[in-house]
Write a protein that holds these residues in place. Structure first.
Motif, short mmCIF file in Angstrom:
data_model
loop_
_atom_site.label_atom_id
_atom_site.label_comp_id
_atom_site.label_asym_id
_atom_site.label_seq_id
_atom_site.Cartn_x
_atom_site.Cartn_y
_atom_site.Cartn_z
N LEU A 1 0.82 -1.21 0.00
CA LEU A 1 0.00 0.00 0.00
C LEU A 1 0.85 1.26 0.00
N GLN A 2 2.06 1.17 0.53
CA GLN A 2 2.94 2.33 0.55
C GLN A 2 3.27 2.78 -0.87
N ASP A 3 3.54 1.83 -1.75
CA ASP A 3 3.87 2.15 -3.14
C ASP A 3 2.65 2.70 -3.88
N GLY A 4 1.46 2.26 -3.50
CA GLY A 4 0.25 2.71 -4.18
C GLY A 4 -0.22 4.08 -3.76
N LEU A 5 0.42 4.68 -2.74
CA LEU A 5 0.01 6.00 -2.27
C LEU A 5 0.11 7.08 -3.35
N LYS A 6 0.94 6.84 -4.35
CA LYS A 6 1.08 7.83 -5.42
C LYS A 6 -0.19 7.96 -6.25
N TYR A 7 -1.07 6.95 -6.16
CA TYR A 7 -2.34 7.00 -6.88
C TYR A 7 -3.51 7.33 -5.93
N CYS A 8 -3.18 7.64 -4.69
CA CYS A 8 -4.22 7.90 -3.70
C CYS A 8 -4.53 9.40 -3.64
N PRO A 9 -5.81 9.78 -3.70
CA PRO A 9 -6.18 11.20 -3.55
C PRO A 9 -5.63 11.75 -2.22
N GLU A 10 -5.22 12.99 -2.24
CA GLU A 10 -4.56 13.59 -1.08
C GLU A 10 -5.40 13.49 0.19
N GLU A 11 -6.74 13.67 0.05
CA GLU A 11 -7.60 13.67 1.23
C GLU A 11 -7.75 12.29 1.85
N LEU A 12 -7.33 11.25 1.12
CA LEU A 12 -7.47 9.88 1.63
C LEU A 12 -6.16 9.30 2.16
N ILE A 13 -5.07 10.04 2.04
CA ILE A 13 -3.76 9.50 2.45
C ILE A 13 -3.72 9.36 3.98
N PRO A 14 -3.57 8.13 4.48
CA PRO A 14 -3.52 7.92 5.94
C PRO A 14 -2.09 8.11 6.47
#
Length: 385
Positions: free
Chosen positions: A308-321
């Protein structure tokens, strides 16, 4: 005359059990009062009986609905102590009220102060003490019992908590895994109250699973089912995160999120409610793999499920935990067609067994450290003054 009155007005009485049938309660406010102490008898030095007390006792199979059905006024009063008399110098104690509540209850004062937790069967809690009986120390006048307003808050105790957005297939999966019969439909918010199911194995091992209402963004702030849902996750030992492979859109006013974004959204909601939930073991289930185009859809994101750490680049900013879920295993399934359901059953059992073994080793290490410390203290001998 009394019998005639009962017959005439019987048809006008409400039956609370019928009224509440099928209703799930996980919070209940009650007024409790201990019994009044009996007066003493100054002439003979007689002591009045102690007022009765109100207790909550945890029992398996009970529900808060049962409490309301038995105490429809939501007011529980214990018996008064007997007054001292020349025939009975020591007055009898008033009758206690023992209220049976479900296991998993937390008892709060009206101001939110936690009094006790009843997490084990037959564990009891003093809700309201009785007043002392009259004696020479209080001018032979019995004292009033304790009176308070309490809130009973239920958190389901289950081995597994099923977490997902509405219409992800949670209820269908629970039905496939266990002996529960939840309501199932092709529209969101079918599940409006938690349900417990039991996964049974050939060697008679049983694991409980909680089918909980669908989560929505903002649940940590009590939107939607909010805290009504999230508080039941706290007492589970394993989280089953389930997402629709084709994503989820709450309404036309919300943007549709793909399955990877939904994982981060669920991660964020759990973190904002209670970060310790992310420390629980977790299995990710990607559902509805029997539908056309599912394989192509999962191939877009599957390499990020275990990282999941690598996939954070595709995660909307408001959803980044700030903290990511601890995903032990990823299983693509179809709850409806029961594809890989047996694999899920074995995976949850293996994960729970490993967790239990790890806890046992930690307890043994703590015990060994305690014994070692005790031995060192004994070696030093008694302190000479």
């Amino acid at each position: 005359m009394v019998l005639l009155k009962d017959v005439l007005f019987a048809s006008f009485r409400k039956n609370p059990r019928k009224y509440l049938r099928g209703k799930f309660l996980d919070s209940l406010r009650l007024s409790v009062k201990g019994g009044h102490g009996g007066n003493g008898l100054p002439k003979y030095g007689g002591v009045g009986g102690q007022g009765g007390a109100v207790y909550f006792v945890a029992k398996e199979g009970k529900s808060l609905t049962d409490v309301v059905c038995k105490h429809s006024s939501k007011r529980i009063v214990a018996g008064n102590g007997e007054e001292s008399s020349k025939d009975r110098i020591l007055g009898r104690r008033g009758l206690d009220q023992r209220v049976e509540v479900p296991v998993g209850i937390r008892v709060f004062e009206d101001d939110g102060t936690l009094i006790d937790e009843l997490n084990e069967a037959d564990k009891s809690c003093l809700a309201a003490g009785g007043g002392s009986g009259g004696c020479s120390g209080n001018s032979f006048i019995g004292k009033t019992g304790q009176s308070r307003t309490l809130r009973l808050d239920l958190k389901l105790i289950a081995d597994i908590g099923l977490v997902g957005f509405p219409n992800a297939g949670k209820s269908t999966l629970v039905k496939a895994l266990s002996n529960a019969s939840p309501k199932i439909a092709s529209y969101p918010f079918t599940t409006i109250r938690p349900q417990l199911g039991t996964i049974e194995y050939e060697d008679y091992r049983q694991i409980t699973i909680a089918d909980l209402p669908g989560l929505i963004e903002g649940a940590h702030a009590n939107f939607g089912m909010g805290h009504t849902f999230l508080k039941h996750v706290e007492r589970t030992r394993l989280l089953l995160i389930i997402v629709d492979v084709f994503g989820f859109q709450l309404s036309q006013s919300h943007r549709k999120r793909n399955c990877l974004e939904n994982i981060y959204a669920l991660n964020k909601e759990l973190e904002l409610y209670d970060r310790t939930l992310l420390e629980k073991s977790c299995i990710l289930l990607v559902n509805k793999m029997d539908r056309e185009g599912a394989v192509e859809e999962i191939c877009k994101y599957d390499k990020y499920f275990n990282d999941l750490q690598d996939g954070l680049k595709y995660c909307p900013e408001e959803l980044i935990p700030n903290q990511l879920l601890n995903i032990d295993q990823v299983i693509p399934i179809s709850a409806k067609s029961r594809i890989e359901v047996n694999k899920v059953k074995q995976a949850v059992r293996q994960t729970l067994d490993e967790k239990a073994l790890q806890q046992l080793r930690e307890d043994e290490n703590d015990s060994e450290r305690h014994d070692e410390l005790r031995a060192r203290i004994n070696e030093r001998g008694p302190k000479v003054v």
